[in-house]
Design an enzyme around this catalytic site. Structure first.
Site, PDB file in Angstrom:
ATOM      1  N   ASP A  11     -11.289 -56.410 -50.328  1.00 34.21           N
ATOM      2  CA  ASP A  11     -11.247 -55.036 -50.823  1.00 34.21           C
ATOM      3  C   ASP A  11     -10.141 -54.716 -51.829  1.00 34.21           C
ATOM      4  OD1 ASP A  11     -12.844 -55.244 -48.544  1.00 34.21           O
ATOM      5  OD2 ASP A  11     -12.655 -53.131 -48.112  1.00 34.21           O
ATOM      6  N   CYS A  35     -17.986 -59.116 -46.155  1.00 30.77           N
ATOM      7  CA  CYS A  35     -18.999 -58.480 -45.303  1.00 30.77           C
ATOM      8  C   CYS A  35     -20.287 -58.198 -46.072  1.00 30.77           C
ATOM      9  CB  CYS A  35     -18.424 -57.214 -44.682  1.00 30.77           C
ATOM     10  SG  CYS A  35     -16.920 -57.535 -43.733  1.00 30.77           S
ATOM     11  N   GLU A  88      -8.562 -46.008 -44.246  1.00 31.78           N
ATOM     12  CA  GLU A  88     -10.012 -45.841 -44.182  1.00 31.78           C
ATOM     13  C   GLU A  88     -10.402 -45.318 -42.805  1.00 31.78           C
ATOM     14  OE1 GLU A  88     -11.499 -49.271 -47.308  1.00 31.78           O
ATOM     15  OE2 GLU A  88     -11.748 -49.612 -45.157  1.00 31.78           O
ATOM     16  N   SER A 140     -14.319 -46.733 -45.686  1.00 30.80           N
ATOM     17  CA  SER A 140     -14.830 -48.067 -45.977  1.00 30.80           C
ATOM     18  C   SER A 140     -16.121 -47.929 -46.768  1.00 30.80           C
ATOM     19  CB  SER A 140     -15.110 -48.791 -44.660  1.00 30.80           C
ATOM     20  OG  SER A 140     -16.009 -49.852 -44.847  1.00 30.80           O
TER      21      SER A 140
END
Length: 554
Positions: free
Chosen positions: A122, A194, A442, A468
């Protein structure tokens, strides 16, 4: 040709410098080559990064094959999923600045001629792009790829829906301990970021659309040999970029950012990309107003629907043709810009086939007529707020409810799991902004719990924190000004009527302005949550989310 690295390896006075370079094992022949830094974010604790030792090898091979001399160095990496739901998440967004500063420091201290940025998750990808724009030496990005879907009883699984949301489902009694245990073991079957269009995969795809990685990089799976070949070709190309004197700011121009935003809207990407594109643009000396995201969003159809909002996975996007295929469909909407491949973005688009017209729909047959992200303004968000509208049910895009106030994520989570939240509530989580958190955590745990407990069609959540990329439902973040800076969200009380109108791009509290002013007179700035260490310094220097939450020099 004249090289930047000549500063550390040429001339009588550089005898000691050369002695230390020879100590690394390089030869006299290598000393004459362009020095290519490989900034790797390998980590044993981040699933999206555990394959990077192999990726480093293939990148190094490519650099050598291209005629360069590779030097690998490491930068920090944080797994947002592991850091989620506790104080560790305070470090996630701030780590972006650490990464950019680390790369700047190593690259400039050692006078590298070019740069390969090996990244995936991220905050690491945007941090590396910020560094590339800031240093402005030839640079290219290779992301290490998304994870395959998991499997349980014949169903495909993803991290967010099948673990985070499973917590709420278990609490509600929908699933038992055996299924919960199976889900946590099977949801993430191995290496990679993910599986949905969450922040890591969104930023990888946007890096490709921005022109900073080779075609096909964004969706190529972490387990694939294709990804290794891309790493090798990235290494080769890094040396060519040095010889051609192509700089990041030659690529990351205003039109390239507009293309990236447009692709973001088409993909229904993570709201975090708003923060990151603003921050990268600032380093590239490109003015990118927050309102531009909404303008482009209104003009751009949502043509790819992956989890969390849809049912497809990153593997489906890869097999449908990846980002080049998306670019092909979007050709009428894109500007022609330079890329690190040497081909223009429209040339890449023109050459790309599309293999699945349901995964990547046409502009005439989109999932939705507008893009995935909307920017809201109003009495609660004078400087803006952001929502992933592609993950909001149609009946919840307009919502009125009563405020339930929480001054941190943990208190909100206890209330949700304690069955204290009822239909018609608007959960307000404040003092979680860049300064107030600090670190702008988040809120995936509370939003997933809301969905898992079956409240996503009767409850909304708003915050000056962020979400997120896996968040779905009527969840509005990045509310600016944040509570710690005295924004209107700091003045809310339990029971205040909140009005959310995504189609009209409004976020309001339905009380008289005079009442808000009375409350403001009584409001006092809260004491610092953290008084020592990096987060204290970060809190002191960080700017508003509407400007990318970047650190201010003064």
């Amino acid at each position: 040709m004249e090289l930047r690295s000549d500063k550390i390896k040429k001339g009588l006075e550089r005898t000691p410098n050369r002695a230390l370079l020879y100590a690394t094992g390089i030869s006299k022949r290598s000393l004459k080559k362009p020095f290519i830094g490989i900034a790797s974010s390998f980590s044993d604790v981040v699933p999206g990064h555990i394959n990077m030792r192999d990726m480093e090898r293939f990148t190094e091979r490519g650099v050598e094959a291209g005629g360069g001399c590779p030097f690998t160095f490491e930068v920090p990496a944080i797994c947002d999923g592991i850091a989620m739901g506790h104080s560790g998440m305070k470090y996630s967004l701030p780590s972006r600045e650490l990464i950019a500063d680390s790369i700047e420091s190593v690259v400039n201290a050692h006078c590298f001629d070019g740069l390969v940025l090996l990244t995936n998750c991220d905050k690491i990808t945007p941090g590396m792009l910020m560094a590339a724009a800031r240093i402005n030496i030839p640079a290219i990005v290779i992301t290490s790829g998304p994870m395959l879907s998991g499997r349980y009883q014949g169903k495909r699984l993803s991290l967010v829906r099948d673990t985070f949301e499973a917590v709420g489902r278990f609490k509600k009694g929908e699933i038992g301990e055996e299924e919960l245990s199976s889900l946590e073991i099977e949801a993430c079957p191995g290496v990679g970021s993910c599986q949905g269009m969450y922040t890591a995969n969104t930023t990888a795809c946007l890096t490709e659309a921005l022109g900073m990685s080779l075609p096909g990089t964004g969706s190529a799976l972490a387990i694939s040999s294709k990804k290794k070949r891309l790493a090798y070709n990235t290494g080769v190309r890094s040396v060519q970029l040095v010889r051609e004197k192509v700089l990041p700011r030659d690529i990351m121009k205003k039109e390239a950012f507009e293309n990236a935003i447009r692709v973001d809207m088409a993909l229904g990407g993570s709201t975090n990309t708003v923060l990151h594109l603003l921050a990268i643009a600032a380093e590239a000396k490109v003015k990118l107003p927050l309102t531009l995201f909404d303008k482009i969003g209104r003009e751009t159809p949502h043509i790819v629907s992956l989890r969390p909002g849809g049912e497809n996975f990153m593997e489906d996007l890869e097999w449908a043709g990846g980002i080049p295929a998306v670019l092909n469909v979007m050709r009428p909407l894109l500007s022609d810009t330079l890329t690190v491949s040497g081909k223009s973005i429209l040339k890449i688009a023109e050459e790309a086939p599309t293999w699945d017209n349901e995964v990547i729909r046409s502009l005439e047959n989109p999932y939705e007529r507008e893009g995935g992200i909307a920017v809201l303004f109003g009495s609660l968000a004078p400087e803006g707020a952001v929502v992933k509208q592609s993950a909001v049910q149609e009946n919840m895009k307009r919502f009125e409810g009563k405020a339930r106030i929480f001054n941190n994520e943990e208190d909100a989570m206890r209330a949700i799991l304690g069955n204290e939240i009822k239909g018609g509530d608007v959960i307000v989580i404040r003092y979680e902004g860049p300064k107030g958190g600090p670190g702008m955590r988040e809120m995936l745990s509370p939003t997933s719990a809301v969905v898992g407990m079956g409240l996503s069609e009767s409850v909304a959540l708003i915050t000056d924190g962020r979400f997120s990329g896996g968040t779905r439902g009527p969840c509005i973040g990045h509310i600016c000004p944040e509570a710690a800076m005295g924004g209107p969200i700091a003045l809310l009380k339990d029971g205040d009527p909140i009005i959310i109108d995504i189609p009209k791009r409004r976020l309001d509290v339905d009380i008289p302005s005079a009442e808000l002013e009375k409350r403001r007179e009584k409001w006092n700035a809260p004491p610092l949550v953290i008084k020592d260490g990096y987060l204290a310094r970060y809190s002191h220097l960080v700017g508003p989310s509407s400007q990318g939450a970047i650190l201010k020099i003064r």
